[in-house]
Scaffold this active site. Sequence first.
Site, mmCIF file in Angstrom:
data_model
loop_
_atom_site.group_PDB
_atom_site.id
_atom_site.type_symbol
_atom_site.label_atom_id
_atom_site.label_comp_id
_atom_site.label_asym_id
_atom_site.label_seq_id
_atom_site.Cartn_x
_atom_site.Cartn_y
_atom_site.Cartn_z
ATOM 1 N N HIS A 55 -67.231 -106.655 -36.242
ATOM 2 C CA HIS A 55 -68.394 -107.142 -36.986
ATOM 3 C C HIS A 55 -69.689 -106.801 -36.255
ATOM 4 O O HIS A 55 -70.730 -106.621 -36.882
ATOM 5 C CB HIS A 55 -68.258 -108.663 -37.146
ATOM 6 C CG HIS A 55 -69.119 -109.254 -38.227
ATOM 7 N ND1 HIS A 55 -69.106 -108.803 -39.533
ATOM 8 C CD2 HIS A 55 -70.012 -110.294 -38.194
ATOM 9 C CE1 HIS A 55 -69.948 -109.531 -40.256
ATOM 10 N NE2 HIS A 55 -70.512 -110.428 -39.470
ATOM 11 N N SER A 59 -73.560 -109.265 -43.189
ATOM 12 C CA SER A 59 -72.575 -110.338 -43.260
ATOM 13 C C SER A 59 -72.716 -111.141 -44.558
ATOM 14 O O SER A 59 -72.680 -110.581 -45.641
ATOM 15 C CB SER A 59 -72.696 -111.219 -42.013
ATOM 16 O OG SER A 59 -71.555 -112.025 -41.841
#
Length: 261
Positions: free
Chosen positions: A238, A125
Amino acid sequence: MKTNGEIYNLREYPSPNPKIKLTEITYWSEGLRVKGLLATPIAKANYEGILYLRGGMQGVGMVRPARIAQLASHGFIVFAPYYRGVRGGEGRDEFGGEDRFDAINAVDVLKHFCLNKRIHLFAFSRGGIMALWTGILRNDITSIVTWGGVSDIKFTYEERVDMRRMMKRVLGGSPQKNPIGYEERQPLSRVDEIKAPVLIIHGMLDDNVGFKHAQLLENGLKVLNKHVETWYYPDYTHFFPSDVNRKVVDSACQWMKLQQL
């Protein structure tokens, strides 16, 4: 001022894995005392090193002991900086600003414990931008893995409406109001300086860090004939399902061990 990467303090930390020792380390980074977590296999060997670069900001997305113990169990010594301003560390998180040096200097912390010269970056991330800057500003990185990683800070502002207030506060306004604050954080304009092979892992349904980040990075590296591989997953966001996540980590660890500069 203390030397960057110099260790200030060590303390034992509870480990979720009896075969992995955890140590919380306070180290110097640009005059600040910053903290991070080290995972070392109990069994002695000439292990390669991984610098694990976390996602999130401040207390969100904190380093998870189970994650770095998992990486260490594949035969690595792993160090995961918390970044400045977290868990009692000095300074404040700047979302890829001066805090990038907390990652860059953490390589030297890792080298205190890892005698093997092969050091890899494994980022998730927001950690993606930290890894890219580390790969740009250091020439001793063996490989870079960026998973769901941020590569374009201006695109983060565009896609994450929920983060705009924070970004305006930390970066001094919007990209229109303070373009310099965003340009200073952009690694894409300098990926020509990355020497290490890069593996990009991304879920194509990711709405935390859009798939465009992976595409921009891939294209930027390919134009320069850099060594880049991509593992794209059309069905995942994600966060991958735990069983898939585990398999991807296994494969990424094998990929790192195979890389040659």
